[in-house]
Scaffold this motif. Structure first.
Motif, PDB file in Angstrom:
ATOM      1  N   ILE A  96       0.852  -1.194   0.000  1.00 27.95           N
ATOM      2  CA  ILE A  96       0.000   0.000   0.000  1.00 27.95           C
ATOM      3  C   ILE A  96       0.883   1.237   0.000  1.00 27.95           C
ATOM      4  CG2 ILE A  96      -1.775   1.287   1.247  1.00 27.95           C
ATOM      5  CD1 ILE A  96      -2.710  -1.430   2.390  1.00 27.95           C
ATOM      6  N   ARG A  97       0.764   2.023  -1.051  1.00 22.82           N
ATOM      7  CA  ARG A  97       1.514   3.270  -1.163  1.00 22.82           C
ATOM      8  C   ARG A  97       0.552   4.452  -1.097  1.00 22.82           C
ATOM      9  NH1 ARG A  97       5.307   1.484  -6.287  1.00 22.82           N
ATOM     10  NH2 ARG A  97       6.561  -0.084  -5.199  1.00 22.82           N
ATOM     11  N   HIS A  98       1.132   5.640  -0.995  1.00 27.02           N
ATOM     12  CA  HIS A  98       0.292   6.833  -0.860  1.00 27.02           C
ATOM     13  C   HIS A  98      -0.557   7.067  -2.111  1.00 27.02           C
ATOM     14  CE1 HIS A  98      -1.068  10.775   0.356  1.00 27.02           C
ATOM     15  NE2 HIS A  98      -0.507  11.335  -0.711  1.00 27.02           N
ATOM     16  N   ARG A  99       0.053   6.881  -3.277  1.00 26.03           N
ATOM     17  CA  ARG A  99      -0.656   7.207  -4.521  1.00 26.03           C
ATOM     18  C   ARG A  99      -1.201   5.995  -5.257  1.00 26.03           C
ATOM     19  NH1 ARG A  99       3.025  11.997  -7.296  1.00 26.03           N
ATOM     20  NH2 ARG A  99       2.847  13.500  -5.582  1.00 26.03           N
ATOM     21  N   ALA A 100      -0.939   4.810  -4.758  1.00 21.18           N
ATOM     22  CA  ALA A 100      -1.403   3.602  -5.457  1.00 21.18           C
ATOM     23  C   ALA A 100      -1.302   2.385  -4.545  1.00 21.18           C
ATOM     24  CB  ALA A 100      -0.582   3.368  -6.717  1.00 21.18           C
ATOM     25  N   ILE A 101      -2.067   1.375  -4.905  1.00 18.54           N
ATOM     26  CA  ILE A 101      -1.949   0.072  -4.249  1.00 18.54           C
ATOM     27  C   ILE A 101      -1.337  -0.884  -5.260  1.00 18.54           C
ATOM     28  CG2 ILE A 101      -3.274  -1.905  -3.383  1.00 18.54           C
ATOM     29  CD1 ILE A 101      -5.199   0.062  -2.118  1.00 18.54           C
ATOM     30  N   ILE A 102      -0.330  -1.629  -4.826  1.00 11.71           N
ATOM     31  CA  ILE A 102       0.323  -2.610  -5.694  1.00 11.71           C
ATOM     32  C   ILE A 102      -0.292  -3.977  -5.400  1.00 11.71           C
ATOM     33  CG2 ILE A 102       2.492  -3.618  -6.447  1.00 11.71           C
ATOM     34  CD1 ILE A 102       2.195  -0.553  -6.890  1.00 11.71           C
ATOM     35  N   LEU A 103      -0.806  -4.610  -6.451  1.00 17.55           N
ATOM     36  CA  LEU A 103      -1.461  -5.914  -6.327  1.00 17.55           C
ATOM     37  C   LEU A 103      -0.616  -6.984  -7.012  1.00 17.55           C
ATOM     38  CD1 LEU A 103      -4.964  -4.658  -7.558  1.00 17.55           C
ATOM     39  CD2 LEU A 103      -4.281  -4.873  -5.175  1.00 17.55           C
TER      40      LEU A 103
ATOM     41  N   LEU B  68      -3.138  -0.239  -8.859  1.00 18.85           N
ATOM     42  CA  LEU B  68      -4.450   0.390  -8.676  1.00 18.85           C
ATOM     43  C   LEU B  68      -4.207   1.807  -8.143  1.00 18.85           C
ATOM     44  CD1 LEU B  68      -7.566   0.310  -8.578  1.00 18.85           C
ATOM     45  CD2 LEU B  68      -7.388  -0.738  -6.310  1.00 18.85           C
ATOM     46  N   PRO B  69      -4.131   2.812  -9.051  1.00 16.08           N
ATOM     47  CA  PRO B  69      -3.841   4.181  -8.609  1.00 16.08           C
ATOM     48  C   PRO B  69      -4.934   4.733  -7.696  1.00 16.08           C
ATOM     49  CG  PRO B  69      -3.580   3.943 -10.992  1.00 16.08           C
ATOM     50  CD  PRO B  69      -4.294   2.721 -10.500  1.00 16.08           C
ATOM     51  N   LYS B  70      -4.569   5.743  -6.911  1.00 14.83           N
ATOM     52  CA  LYS B  70      -5.512   6.354  -5.975  1.00 14.83           C
ATOM     53  C   LYS B  70      -6.734   6.897  -6.694  1.00 14.83           C
ATOM     54  CE  LYS B  70      -6.431   7.756  -1.727  1.00 14.83           C
ATOM     55  NZ  LYS B  70      -6.612   6.786  -0.617  1.00 14.83           N
ATOM     56  N   ASP B  71      -6.526   7.521  -7.858  1.00 14.88           N
ATOM     57  CA  ASP B  71      -7.652   8.124  -8.571  1.00 14.88           C
ATOM     58  C   ASP B  71      -8.517   7.092  -9.298  1.00 14.88           C
ATOM     59  OD1 ASP B  71      -5.945   7.470 -10.606  1.00 14.88           O
ATOM     60  OD2 ASP B  71      -5.862   9.453 -11.519  1.00 14.88           O
TER      61      ASP B  71
ATOM     62  N   MET C 279      -5.205  -1.111 -13.056  1.00 17.10           N
ATOM     63  CA  MET C 279      -6.566  -1.539 -12.716  1.00 17.10           C
ATOM     64  C   MET C 279      -7.398  -0.325 -12.320  1.00 17.10           C
ATOM     65  SD  MET C 279      -7.878  -4.143  -9.673  1.00 17.10           S
ATOM     66  CE  MET C 279      -7.441  -5.688 -10.477  1.00 17.10           C
ATOM     67  N   SER C 280      -8.702  -0.385 -12.579  1.00 20.06           N
ATOM     68  CA  SER C 280      -9.605   0.697 -12.188  1.00 20.06           C
ATOM     69  C   SER C 280     -10.865   0.134 -11.549  1.00 20.06           C
ATOM     70  CB  SER C 280      -9.992   1.538 -13.407  1.00 20.06           C
ATOM     71  OG  SER C 280     -10.966   2.505 -13.055  1.00 20.06           O
ATOM     72  N   ARG C 281     -11.324   0.836 -10.496  1.00 23.32           N
ATOM     73  CA  ARG C 281     -12.622   0.515  -9.884  1.00 23.32           C
ATOM     74  C   ARG C 281     -13.614   1.659 -10.099  1.00 23.32           C
ATOM     75  NH1 ARG C 281     -13.538  -3.081  -6.108  1.00 23.32           N
ATOM     76  NH2 ARG C 281     -14.454  -1.611  -4.614  1.00 23.32           N
ATOM     77  N   THR C 282     -13.146   2.746 -10.718  1.00 28.34           N
ATOM     78  CA  THR C 282     -14.009   3.913 -10.917  1.00 28.34           C
ATOM     79  C   THR C 282     -14.559   4.005 -12.337  1.00 28.34           C
ATOM     80  OG1 THR C 282     -12.079   5.266 -11.467  1.00 28.34           O
ATOM     81  CG2 THR C 282     -12.793   5.255  -9.158  1.00 28.34           C
ATOM     82  N   ALA C 283     -14.020   3.254 -13.266  1.00 23.21           N
ATOM     83  CA  ALA C 283     -14.456   3.326 -14.665  1.00 23.21           C
ATOM     84  C   ALA C 283     -15.896   2.838 -14.809  1.00 23.21           C
ATOM     85  CB  ALA C 283     -13.532   2.485 -15.546  1.00 23.21           C
ATOM     86  N   PRO C 284     -16.701   3.508 -15.640  1.00 21.90           N
ATOM     87  CA  PRO C 284     -18.053   3.011 -15.905  1.00 21.90           C
ATOM     88  C   PRO C 284     -18.061   1.558 -16.386  1.00 21.90           C
ATOM     89  CG  PRO C 284     -17.820   5.236 -16.761  1.00 21.90           C
ATOM     90  CD  PRO C 284     -16.451   4.800 -16.309  1.00 21.90           C
ATOM     91  N   ALA C 285     -17.013   1.168 -17.107  1.00 23.31           N
ATOM     92  CA  ALA C 285     -16.930  -0.206 -17.632  1.00 23.31           C
ATOM     93  C   ALA C 285     -16.894  -1.237 -16.502  1.00 23.31           C
ATOM     94  CB  ALA C 285     -15.707  -0.363 -18.522  1.00 23.31           C
ATOM     95  N   PHE C 286     -16.359  -0.870 -15.332  1.00 15.53           N
ATOM     96  CA  PHE C 286     -16.323  -1.800 -14.205  1.00 15.53           C
ATOM     97  C   PHE C 286     -17.746  -2.129 -13.759  1.00 15.53           C
ATOM     98  CE2 PHE C 286     -15.426  -2.411  -9.430  1.00 15.53           C
ATOM     99  CZ  PHE C 286     -15.201  -3.767  -9.588  1.00 15.53           C
TER     100      PHE C 286
END
Length: 410
Positions: A148-155, A165-168, A200-207
């Motif tokens: 877990i980093r400040h600007r991203a999570i590494i999976l 998985l970037p913060k944004d 990776m994104s969890r905010t994209a409409p495609a998700f």
């Protein structure tokens, strides 16, 4: 056996599970040919025989026998005396094939060869990973939180591939611990240098669209089509659905009894409020549905400029705008229209932009962001609610309201 021993000693690739033996031997041949070019200047007169089953290869140098003292190209020619040391019955003009041992290349060449081999294999692995994930772009993928980093999570996935998985690209309410599994879509894959970067994104409409495919059989089977998805991640989403089978109620099928089908999707998205809407080519009806739960009195469309003037009863306005202006903004994105809200029965009202001599432009812009463009639209709101919904201080809001009230008191 000497060559086998040397090849087996390269332990960095010997047990590599990402590369099959046939491919490995092909890379070996390429690397050895480069080594031969460096040592002898060319490799055209060398035969490399690969034995993938044994994990071995043989290198043979082909030369022509010439008379003693007439050797001009030592790589392609061999003197009669030297040839007869290999086989005593060689004659001038005959071809000689002599096996080259890896040790003959020299210790420094072997070290360089070893490094080049490892580099080529990593490059091969990275290319395979890039192709694998490029094919997965837009698909749901699950991986485990490694760092877990400040600007991203590494999976890391089950094969040890690193995914960012970037913060944004995280839903604001997301909170992950090390070792926890995370779902999202593979948004993009790029080769930076020779290393693939997988986002990776969890905010994209495609998700959200892919979650519908996973959780709702009719969507997966193609009986229900998702026409468009718009989101404010973690807050609100609108999904337009359609079905070519009149027997299927697309909204009912997606939501399920008492929301049973959509519940797992909502939970995955941090309790994001999801409105499922029946798609239609009738723009007026589509806008009416998109502004739900507000009840619309009338709509005036400008199809050329893609604007819609929507008339509502005063008590319906806040429903149409929604918390933080999310409802009206998403309805506009879903329908492709810029939607302006007007209050039915209010004859006298003044647009906020008329007050620029008393109210600063940036303050008016803050109200416009949440769908409040007129004086009475602001005056109908609760001060505490406006503090939550805008970046304005309570004192600023009260000053604005005082200015607006004075307009009507006169």
């Amino acid at each position: 056996m000497e060559n086998i021993a040397l090849i087996e000693s390269f332990s960095e690739f010997k047990d590599d599970k990402l590369i099959d033996r046939v491919t490995l031997m092909a890379i070996l041949e390429d690397v050895f040919r480069n080594a031969l070019k460096k040592k002898y200047g060319e490799d055209d007169n060398f035969d490399i025989i690969v034995n993938p089953d044994k994990g071995d290869l043989e290198i043979w140098r082909n030369r022509v026998v010439v008379a003693d003292g007439e050797v001009e190209d030592p790589n392609r020619e061999i003197s009669l005396t030297q040839a007869r040391k290999i086989e005593p019955d060689f004659e001038v003009g005959e071809d000689v094939s002599e096996e080259v041992k890896l040790a003959d290349l020299g210790r420094r060449a072997i070290l360089a060869l070893r490094q080049n081999l490892i580099s080529k294999i990593h490059e091969h692995d990275n290319t395979n990973i890039y192709k694998q994930f490029k094919d997965l772009e837009g698909e749901i993928y699950t991986a485990e939180v490694h760092h877990i980093r400040h600007r991203a999570i590494i999976l890391l996935d089950d094969e040890g591939n690193e995914i960012v998985l970037p913060k944004d690209r995280q839903i604001p309410s997301d909170f992950f611990r090390k070792g926890e599994n995370v779902r999202g879509i593979i948004e993009s894959v790029e080769l930076k240098g020779n290393k693939p970067t997988i986002i990776m994104s969890r905010t994209a409409p495609a998700f959200l669209e892919k979650l519908f495919e996973q959780e709702i059989p009719e969507v997966f089977d193609g009986l229900i089509t998702i026409k468009k998805v718009v989101r404010v991640p973690g807050e609100k989403a609108k999904v337009a659905v359609d079905s070519y089978d009149d027997r299927i109620d697309p909204v009912g099928a997606c939501v399920g009894m008492k929301g049973s089908r959509i519940h797992s999707i909502v939970r995955e998205l941090g309790n994001e409020n999801i409105d499922v809407i029946n798609f239609t080519n009738n723009d007026q009806l589509f806008i009416t549905r998109a502004l739900s739960p507000a009840k619309i009195t009338s709509i005036k469309l400008d199809e050329e400029n893609k604007t819609a003037q929507v008339m509502l009863k005063p008590e319906e306005v806040s429903k149409a705008i929604g918390r933080g202006g999310h409802n009206i903004r998403l309805a506009g994105q879903l329908t492709g229209y810029e939607i302006d809200v007007y209050r039915e029965g209010v004859e006298e009202d003044v647009e906020l932009k008329e007050f620029t001599d008393e109210i600063e432009d940036w303050v008016i812009a803050e109200f416009s962001k949440i769908g409040l463009d007129t004086a009475k639209a602001v005056l109908e709101q609760d001060v505490d609610d406006l503090v939550r919904r805008t970046d304005l201080e309570e004192e600023t809001i009260k000053d604005v309201m005082a200015v607006l009230r004075s307009e009507f008191e006169e």
